[in-house]
Design an enzyme around this catalytic site. Sequence first.
Site, PDB file in Angstrom:
ATOM      1  N   GLU B  80       0.844  -1.193   0.000  1.00  0.00           N
ATOM      2  CA  GLU B  80       0.000   0.000   0.000  1.00  0.00           C
ATOM      3  C   GLU B  80       0.883   1.247   0.000  1.00  0.00           C
ATOM      4  O   GLU B  80       0.389   2.356   0.169  1.00  0.00           O
ATOM      5  CB  GLU B  80      -0.974  -0.005   1.176  1.00  0.00           C
ATOM      6  CG  GLU B  80      -0.302  -0.007   2.532  1.00  0.00           C
ATOM      7  CD  GLU B  80      -1.109   0.778   3.552  1.00  0.00           C
ATOM      8  OE1 GLU B  80      -2.235   0.392   3.832  1.00  0.00           O
ATOM      9  OE2 GLU B  80      -0.587   1.793   4.041  1.00  0.00           O
ATOM     10  N   CYS B 112      -3.274  -4.489   3.963  1.00  0.00           N
ATOM     11  CA  CYS B 112      -2.214  -5.373   4.460  1.00  0.00           C
ATOM     12  C   CYS B 112      -2.184  -6.744   3.820  1.00  0.00           C
ATOM     13  O   CYS B 112      -1.331  -7.560   4.165  1.00  0.00           O
ATOM     14  CB  CYS B 112      -2.337  -5.550   5.975  1.00  0.00           C
ATOM     15  SG  CYS B 112      -1.985  -4.050   6.887  1.00  0.00           S
ATOM     16  N   THR B 153       3.006   1.363  15.523  1.00  0.00           N
ATOM     17  CA  THR B 153       3.184   0.053  14.893  1.00  0.00           C
ATOM     18  C   THR B 153       3.556   0.094  13.415  1.00  0.00           C
ATOM     19  O   THR B 153       4.207  -0.838  12.932  1.00  0.00           O
ATOM     20  CB  THR B 153       1.894  -0.790  15.029  1.00  0.00           C
ATOM     21  OG1 THR B 153       0.790  -0.013  14.530  1.00  0.00           O
ATOM     22  CG2 THR B 153       1.626  -1.166  16.469  1.00  0.00           C
ATOM     23  N   THR B 201     -12.067  -1.543  13.859  1.00  0.00           N
ATOM     24  CA  THR B 201     -11.061  -2.342  13.156  1.00  0.00           C
ATOM     25  C   THR B 201     -10.901  -3.736  13.770  1.00  0.00           C
ATOM     26  O   THR B 201     -10.339  -4.620  13.140  1.00  0.00           O
ATOM     27  CB  THR B 201      -9.665  -1.667  13.187  1.00  0.00           C
ATOM     28  OG1 THR B 201      -9.284  -1.467  14.547  1.00  0.00           O
ATOM     29  CG2 THR B 201      -9.677  -0.327  12.479  1.00  0.00           C
ATOM     30  N   HIS B 234      -2.183 -12.496  10.353  1.00  0.00           N
ATOM     31  CA  HIS B 234      -1.758 -11.111  10.163  1.00  0.00           C
ATOM     32  C   HIS B 234      -1.612 -10.428  11.526  1.00  0.00           C
ATOM     33  O   HIS B 234      -2.414 -10.633  12.427  1.00  0.00           O
ATOM     34  CB  HIS B 234      -2.750 -10.340   9.292  1.00  0.00           C
ATOM     35  CG  HIS B 234      -2.398  -8.879   9.220  1.00  0.00           C
ATOM     36  ND1 HIS B 234      -1.170  -8.446   8.788  1.00  0.00           N
ATOM     37  CD2 HIS B 234      -3.090  -7.766   9.581  1.00  0.00           C
ATOM     38  CE1 HIS B 234      -1.128  -7.124   8.853  1.00  0.00           C
ATOM     39  NE2 HIS B 234      -2.277  -6.680   9.333  1.00  0.00           N
ATOM     40  N   ARG B 243      -4.938 -13.637  19.868  1.00  0.00           N
ATOM     41  CA  ARG B 243      -6.358 -13.813  20.190  1.00  0.00           C
ATOM     42  C   ARG B 243      -7.078 -14.577  19.070  1.00  0.00           C
ATOM     43  O   ARG B 243      -7.876 -15.475  19.343  1.00  0.00           O
ATOM     44  CB  ARG B 243      -7.003 -12.440  20.418  1.00  0.00           C
ATOM     45  CG  ARG B 243      -8.248 -12.508  21.274  1.00  0.00           C
ATOM     46  CD  ARG B 243      -8.893 -11.143  21.424  1.00  0.00           C
ATOM     47  NE  ARG B 243      -8.117 -10.221  22.250  1.00  0.00           N
ATOM     48  CZ  ARG B 243      -8.314  -8.896  22.271  1.00  0.00           C
ATOM     49  NH1 ARG B 243      -9.235  -8.338  21.497  1.00  0.00           N
ATOM     50  NH2 ARG B 243      -7.598  -8.134  23.065  1.00  0.00           N
ATOM     51  N   ASN B 266       4.221  -3.575  12.596  1.00  0.00           N
ATOM     52  CA  ASN B 266       3.353  -4.086  11.540  1.00  0.00           C
ATOM     53  C   ASN B 266       3.914  -3.666  10.185  1.00  0.00           C
ATOM     54  O   ASN B 266       3.850  -2.499   9.830  1.00  0.00           O
ATOM     55  CB  ASN B 266       1.936  -3.530  11.724  1.00  0.00           C
ATOM     56  CG  ASN B 266       0.987  -3.964  10.620  1.00  0.00           C
ATOM     57  OD1 ASN B 266       1.325  -4.821   9.807  1.00  0.00           O
ATOM     58  ND2 ASN B 266      -0.204  -3.376  10.604  1.00  0.00           N
TER      59      ASN B 266
END
Lengths: 130, 348
Positions: B80, B112, B153, B201, B234, B243, B266
């Site tokens: 991106e 992403c 991040t 998000t 991701h 999680r 990230n």
Amino acid sequence: MIVPRYTREIPQRYRLEAGKCKKCGYLAFPPRVVCPECGNRRFVTVRLKPAGTILTYTVIHVAEDNFAAETPFAVGVVETDDGARLTAQIVDCKPEEIEIGKRVNLILRRIRKEGHAGILQYGYKAVLQR
Amino acid sequence: MAGIVGYGSYVPRYRITVEEIAKQWGKDAVSIKNGLLVNEKTVPGMDEDTITISVQAAKYAVQRAGIDPKEIGAVYIGSESHPYAVKPSGTILIDALGIGPDVHVSDFEFACKAGTEAMYVAYSHVKAGNMDYAMGIGADTSQGAPGDALEFTASAGGSAFIMGKEHVVAEIEHTYSYTSDTADFWRREGRMYPKHGGRFTGEPAYFRHVVSAGQGMMEQAGMKAEDFSYAVFHMPNGKFPLRAGKRLGFTKKQIEPGWIVPWIGNTYSGASPTGLSATLDVAKPGDRILVVSFGSGAGSDAFVFRVTDEIEKIRNLAPGFKSMMDDHKIYLTYGEYAKFRGKIQLND
Ligand SMILES: [Zn+2]
């Protein structure tokens, strides 16, 4: 207009393509039309080894506008492992880490931006082998 | 069976810590670190961008594959942060590696997950027999707006994968994708920084797509979490992949080798591909790896890989990811970081 010249130089800038004299083996980088050693005009294209040794270097503290944000930065003369010599910026280190004789790898980086709207120019730079 | 025949990753040497960014904005570093499970992130050098990162990762992938770059029939870069709005990053990469000019090149974009898209299309060409080799790359030099949560991040890095049918190191046994119109994160044309939906998000975006894709993939493959040695999800931060993995029945041990986000941040399109690369660095023949990417907008691509005996032969032909992540880091102050990332307006 920088584009035609830049495009012509892509093989040497991106891939370290040099001319090897068919007669005496002289390695011309950038490639030449006539061999400075024997006057021969026939060369075979070879890719330089992307590793070498720092022969000498200097640290630039005041640079033209395009590079002003990058100061201080180092520029050195590197002898590649196949014996060609080239000038390259030495990046990703503090200037005090650089020493004559240290080993470097040659990698592709952005060399400059042509103003805010022009082309992005890429080419080789040196990083210390760690 | 088609799969990966060579892989390579690259992250810049520069880092900035969560403490350094938090100090700038008067925020509490400890609570941010606990919330995100991120300690520091990579920062691209002033002369680095998605193209230079892709080139370095691709060179390592070619080194491992041991093939003539001329044999690569397609190159796709997912990002991106392509440096040009109009002019494909891939054109520069192929000339830097000596691929082509008889090669199909395209840049991909899907927040992403552009990197796994590139890998999926490269794999599909090889599987269909269109060409012997194809390369898919995910790389980014993403930016968060100054003071925004994303600034802690958003980082830089990428990975390249060459797909082929001979001397495959990780066969692709199954693929699955899950996509919907979900506006959790976006950037309009001409804007420097993205906008995001804050808490939106999480559940409706990341978790819905990653968990659905993970479930769909395992159902299609007839596999359970226990059938996998490793999994990569991701990682927009450290917490989300752990999680999501837990919900799908994975343990932290299965996720750990590819859970690189606490130390690099990230890397957007580079995130799950680099997690896979770090996992391939430690995987053994016979291991199965589940990879689930996520791209805002939103969608997830899932893959089931089976590692082969060939992995041992090529692993050490290029630098491993751990040394790149841990060694010779150069830490920046916030001021240096702002200069590196073009956040300071110069009088030019
Ligand atoms: Zn000669």
